[in-house]
Design a protein around this motif. Structure first.
Motif, PDB file in Angstrom:
ATOM      1  N   THR A  78       0.891  -1.296   0.400  1.00 36.54           N
ATOM      2  CA  THR A  78      -0.009  -0.191   0.033  1.00 36.54           C
ATOM      3  C   THR A  78       0.955   0.868   0.083  1.00 36.54           C
ATOM      4  O   THR A  78       1.908   1.307   0.128  1.00 36.54           O
ATOM      5  CB  THR A  78      -0.597   0.032   1.024  1.00 36.54           C
ATOM      6  OG1 THR A  78      -0.764   0.498   2.707  1.00 36.54           O
ATOM      7  CG2 THR A  78      -1.803  -1.304   1.170  1.00 36.54           C
ATOM      8  N   VAL A  79       0.217   2.129  -0.830  1.00 41.16           N
ATOM      9  CA  VAL A  79       0.779   3.103  -0.187  1.00 41.16           C
ATOM     10  C   VAL A  79      -0.135   4.435   0.182  1.00 41.16           C
ATOM     11  O   VAL A  79      -1.605   4.398  -0.508  1.00 41.16           O
ATOM     12  CB  VAL A  79       1.196   3.748  -2.123  1.00 41.16           C
ATOM     13  CG1 VAL A  79       2.284   5.593  -2.326  1.00 41.16           C
ATOM     14  CG2 VAL A  79       2.557   2.927  -2.458  1.00 41.16           C
ATOM     15  N   ASN A  80      -0.165   5.431   1.219  1.00 41.81           N
ATOM     16  CA  ASN A  80      -0.531   6.193   2.572  1.00 41.81           C
ATOM     17  C   ASN A  80      -2.200   5.717   2.010  1.00 41.81           C
ATOM     18  O   ASN A  80      -3.005   6.085   2.129  1.00 41.81           O
ATOM     19  CB  ASN A  80      -0.757   7.176   1.302  1.00 41.81           C
ATOM     20  CG  ASN A  80       0.838   7.966   1.030  1.00 41.81           C
ATOM     21  OD1 ASN A  80       1.610   8.012   2.402  1.00 41.81           O
ATOM     22  ND2 ASN A  80       0.891   9.035   0.493  1.00 41.81           N
ATOM     23  N   GLY A  81      -1.793   3.983   2.530  1.00 42.13           N
ATOM     24  CA  GLY A  81      -3.624   3.345   3.493  1.00 42.13           C
ATOM     25  C   GLY A  81      -3.735   2.525   1.096  1.00 42.13           C
ATOM     26  O   GLY A  81      -5.007   1.855   1.449  1.00 42.13           O
ATOM     27  N   ASN A  82      -3.985   2.852   0.624  1.00 45.33           N
ATOM     28  CA  ASN A  82      -4.431   2.688  -1.087  1.00 45.33           C
ATOM     29  C   ASN A  82      -3.278   1.363  -1.254  1.00 45.33           C
ATOM     30  O   ASN A  82      -2.327   1.426  -1.431  1.00 45.33           O
ATOM     31  CB  ASN A  82      -4.019   3.914  -1.156  1.00 45.33           C
ATOM     32  CG  ASN A  82      -4.977   5.138  -1.220  1.00 45.33           C
ATOM     33  OD1 ASN A  82      -5.771   4.990  -0.150  1.00 45.33           O
ATOM     34  ND2 ASN A  82      -4.325   5.996  -1.452  1.00 45.33           N
ATOM     35  N   GLU A  83      -4.337   0.586  -1.299  1.00 40.70           N
ATOM     36  CA  GLU A  83      -3.529  -0.916  -2.368  1.00 40.70           C
ATOM     37  C   GLU A  83      -3.424   0.006  -3.728  1.00 40.70           C
ATOM     38  O   GLU A  83      -3.438   0.378  -4.561  1.00 40.70           O
ATOM     39  CB  GLU A  83      -3.796  -1.839  -2.467  1.00 40.70           C
ATOM     40  CG  GLU A  83      -4.631  -2.279  -0.505  1.00 40.70           C
ATOM     41  CD  GLU A  83      -5.614  -3.888  -1.553  1.00 40.70           C
ATOM     42  OE1 GLU A  83      -6.136  -4.223  -2.276  1.00 40.70           O
ATOM     43  OE2 GLU A  83      -6.404  -3.951  -0.187  1.00 40.70           O
ATOM     44  N   VAL A  84      -1.722  -0.921  -4.016  1.00 42.47           N
ATOM     45  CA  VAL A  84      -0.850  -1.143  -5.002  1.00 42.47           C
ATOM     46  C   VAL A  84      -0.515  -2.585  -5.242  1.00 42.47           C
ATOM     47  O   VAL A  84      -0.413  -2.845  -4.994  1.00 42.47           O
ATOM     48  CB  VAL A  84      -0.097   0.078  -5.148  1.00 42.47           C
ATOM     49  CG1 VAL A  84      -0.119   1.066  -5.156  1.00 42.47           C
ATOM     50  CG2 VAL A  84       1.433   0.385  -4.176  1.00 42.47           C
ATOM     51  N   SER A  85      -0.263  -1.972  -7.109  1.00 44.29           N
ATOM     52  CA  SER A  85       0.673  -3.567  -7.233  1.00 44.29           C
ATOM     53  C   SER A  85       2.386  -3.529  -7.314  1.00 44.29           C
ATOM     54  O   SER A  85       2.313  -3.017  -8.385  1.00 44.29           O
ATOM     55  CB  SER A  85      -0.182  -4.306  -8.665  1.00 44.29           C
ATOM     56  OG  SER A  85      -1.156  -4.158  -8.336  1.00 44.29           O
ATOM     57  N   LEU A  97      11.944  -5.504  -5.839  1.00 48.34           N
ATOM     58  CA  LEU A  97      10.668  -5.369  -5.698  1.00 48.34           C
ATOM     59  C   LEU A  97      10.493  -3.537  -5.626  1.00 48.34           C
ATOM     60  O   LEU A  97      11.097  -2.971  -5.485  1.00 48.34           O
ATOM     61  CB  LEU A  97      10.243  -5.319  -4.427  1.00 48.34           C
ATOM     62  CG  LEU A  97       8.826  -5.615  -4.280  1.00 48.34           C
ATOM     63  CD1 LEU A  97       8.000  -6.791  -2.809  1.00 48.34           C
ATOM     64  CD2 LEU A  97       8.172  -4.580  -3.738  1.00 48.34           C
ATOM     65  N   ALA A  98       9.474  -2.644  -6.680  1.00 51.95           N
ATOM     66  CA  ALA A  98       9.431  -1.648  -7.067  1.00 51.95           C
ATOM     67  C   ALA A  98       7.846  -1.606  -6.575  1.00 51.95           C
ATOM     68  O   ALA A  98       7.706  -1.641  -7.549  1.00 51.95           O
ATOM     69  CB  ALA A  98       9.821  -0.931  -8.407  1.00 51.95           C
ATOM     70  N   VAL A  99       7.654  -0.193  -5.851  1.00 52.13           N
ATOM     71  CA  VAL A  99       6.085   0.269  -5.298  1.00 52.13           C
ATOM     72  C   VAL A  99       5.725   1.399  -6.448  1.00 52.13           C
ATOM     73  O   VAL A  99       6.659   2.751  -5.809  1.00 52.13           O
ATOM     74  CB  VAL A  99       6.424   0.299  -3.526  1.00 52.13           C
ATOM     75  CG1 VAL A  99       4.312   0.796  -3.300  1.00 52.13           C
ATOM     76  CG2 VAL A  99       6.281  -0.954  -3.017  1.00 52.13           C
ATOM     77  N   VAL A 112       5.113   4.074   2.676  1.00 49.08           N
ATOM     78  CA  VAL A 112       5.082   2.582   1.798  1.00 49.08           C
ATOM     79  C   VAL A 112       4.791   1.229   2.873  1.00 49.08           C
ATOM     80  O   VAL A 112       5.953   1.693   3.922  1.00 49.08           O
ATOM     81  CB  VAL A 112       6.292   2.182   1.023  1.00 49.08           C
ATOM     82  CG1 VAL A 112       6.068   0.870  -0.110  1.00 49.08           C
ATOM     83  CG2 VAL A 112       6.021   3.271  -0.094  1.00 49.08           C
ATOM     84  N   ALA A 113       3.916   0.325   2.151  1.00 48.16           N
ATOM     85  CA  ALA A 113       3.917  -0.239   3.502  1.00 48.16           C
ATOM     86  C   ALA A 113       3.892  -2.058   2.365  1.00 48.16           C
ATOM     87  O   ALA A 113       2.981  -2.166   1.232  1.00 48.16           O
ATOM     88  CB  ALA A 113       2.278  -0.425   4.412  1.00 48.16           C
ATOM     89  N   LEU A 114       4.598  -2.673   3.079  1.00 51.00           N
ATOM     90  CA  LEU A 114       4.535  -4.203   2.000  1.00 51.00           C
ATOM     91  C   LEU A 114       4.237  -4.980   3.292  1.00 51.00           C
ATOM     92  O   LEU A 114       4.155  -5.263   4.615  1.00 51.00           O
ATOM     93  CB  LEU A 114       5.955  -4.498   1.714  1.00 51.00           C
ATOM     94  CG  LEU A 114       6.826  -3.793   1.016  1.00 51.00           C
ATOM     95  CD1 LEU A 114       7.750  -4.453   0.911  1.00 51.00           C
ATOM     96  CD2 LEU A 114       6.287  -3.719  -0.564  1.00 51.00           C
ATOM     97  N   GLU A 115       3.609  -6.313   2.921  1.00 46.91           N
ATOM     98  CA  GLU A 115       3.269  -7.708   3.744  1.00 46.91           C
ATOM     99  C   GLU A 115       3.727  -8.706   2.822  1.00 46.91           C
ATOM    100  O   GLU A 115       3.736  -8.432   1.485  1.00 46.91           O
ATOM    101  CB  GLU A 115       1.653  -7.742   4.145  1.00 46.91           C
ATOM    102  CG  GLU A 115       1.361  -8.585   5.694  1.00 46.91           C
ATOM    103  CD  GLU A 115       0.003  -8.872   5.521  1.00 46.91           C
ATOM    104  OE1 GLU A 115      -0.409  -9.751   6.189  1.00 46.91           O
ATOM    105  OE2 GLU A 115       0.160  -7.691   6.488  1.00 46.91           O
ATOM    106  N   TYR A 116       4.204  -9.664   3.500  1.00 47.40           N
ATOM    107  CA  TYR A 116       4.565 -10.929   2.626  1.00 47.40           C
ATOM    108  C   TYR A 116       4.728 -11.787   3.530  1.00 47.40           C
ATOM    109  O   TYR A 116       5.263 -11.776   4.333  1.00 47.40           O
ATOM    110  CB  TYR A 116       5.857 -10.985   1.702  1.00 47.40           C
ATOM    111  CG  TYR A 116       7.087  -9.800   2.797  1.00 47.40           C
ATOM    112  CD1 TYR A 116       8.123 -11.612   2.551  1.00 47.40           C
ATOM    113  CD2 TYR A 116       6.986  -8.469   3.035  1.00 47.40           C
ATOM    114  CE1 TYR A 116       9.756 -10.620   3.610  1.00 47.40           C
ATOM    115  CE2 TYR A 116       8.297  -8.058   3.010  1.00 47.40           C
ATOM    116  CZ  TYR A 116       9.329  -9.315   3.530  1.00 47.40           C
ATOM    117  OH  TYR A 116      10.830  -8.399   3.998  1.00 47.40           O
TER     118      TYR A 116
END
Length: 234
Positions: A78-85, A97-99, A112-116
Motif C-alpha cells: 500500500t502507499v499512504n493506505g491505498n492498495e497498489v500492485s 521489488l518496486a512500489v 509505503v507498507a509491505l506484507e509478505y
C-alpha cells in the motif's frame, strides 16, 4: 513583399533532468516467526524533490535477498493506505521489488507498507527484508524491528542483527538499527539457549584479554616482574 532574412528562432530550452531527492525517515518492521513467517513492514519517506523528466519519482524501488529453502510469497503493498500492485522481478539470488507512487509533490511524506510471507525451516528464521534504494540519513536509529518467536521459545545461539532487547520470556526480540538490514536470522527453540553463543564467547575473550593486560601492567608498575624492583644495598 518584403522578405525577412538573417533571423533565427532559438529552440525552447529543455528543462534539465534531475533525479528525486528522497530520504528514508523511519521504518517499522514486524516479523511473526514460524515455519511460515509473516513480515509486515512500514517505511516512511521524506520527499525533498520528486525530480523531473524521465528520472522523476514514479516508484520506490528496492531489493530483497533470496535464500534456498526460504521462499517469499503473498506480497502485497500500500502507499499512504491505498492498495497498489508492486512490480516484482526475480533473479537467481535476489529480487527487485518496486512500489508505484503517483501524485507526489516536493515536500510530501510518503508511507509505503509491505506484507509478505516467508516459508522456511522449523526453529530457523531467515527472513529477507525489503531494502529500499532510498537510504536513511545514517545518523539515528530510526529503523525499529520486532521479531515475535513462537510462544515458549527463545533464541538459541547467535542472531543477525544483534538483539537489543528481549521481553515476554525471551520470545519477543527488539532491534534498533540505523539502516535496514538485508535479512534477519534467528535460531530458536524451547527453553533457554546455550549461554556460550558467539556474542558471549567474544565478550568473555575480550574481557579476559583486557584483564590479563591490566594484571601484567599492575605487576610491572609494582616491580613484581621485569627489572623495576630496586635492590637495597647495605
Amino acid at each position: 513583399m518584403a522578405v525577412l532574412t538573417g533571423l533565427s528562432v532559438a529552440p525552447a530550452t529543455a528543462q534539465e533532468e534531475s533525479s528525486p531527492d528522497v530520504t528514508l525517515a523511519t521504518a517499522s518492521i514486524d516479523i511473526d516467526a514460524g515455519e511460515s513467517s509473516v513480515v509486515t513492514a512500514q517505511y516512511t519517506f521524506d520527499v525533498e524533490s520528486t525530480g523531473n523528466g524521465e528520472s522523476s519519482l514514479s516508484a520506490v524501488e528496492g531489493t530483497m535477498w533470496l535464500f534456498p529453502d526460504h521462499r517469499i510469497g503473498d506480497v502485497s503493498a500500500t502507499v499512504n493506505g491505498n492498495e497498489v500492485s508492486p512490480d516484482v522481478t526475480r533473479h537467481d539470488r535476489y529480487m527487485d521489488l518496486a512500489v508505484p507512487v503517483e501524485s507526489v509533490s516536493d515536500g510530501d511524506r510518503v508511507t509505503v507498507a509491505l506484507e509478505y510471507t516467508v516459508q522456511g525451516i522449523a526453529n530457523k528464521l531467515k527472513a529477507p527484508i525489503w531494502v529500499p534504494s532510498f537510504e536513511t540519513a545514517g545518523t539515528d536509529r530510526n529503523i525499529d524491528m520486532t521479531v515475535m518467536l513462537p510462544e515458549g521459545t527463545q533464541v538459541h545461539g547467535a542472531s543477525f542483527p544483534k538483539v537489543n532487547a528481549q521481553s515476554n520470556g525471551g520470545s519477543t526480540l527488539q532491534f534498533d538499527l540505523v539502516h535496514v538490514p538485508g535479512f534477519v536470522s534467528v535460531t530458536y527453540g524451547d527453553g533457554a539457549g546455550s549461554f556460550f553463543t558467539i556474542d558471549t564467547i567474544a565478550t568473555i575473550v575480550g574481557l579476559t584479554l583486557i584483564g590479563g593486560f591490566l594484571g601484567l601492567w599492575l605487576a610491572y608498575t609494582r616491580g613484581l616482574i621485569g627489572n623495576r624492583r630496586e635492590t637495597n644495598v647495605a
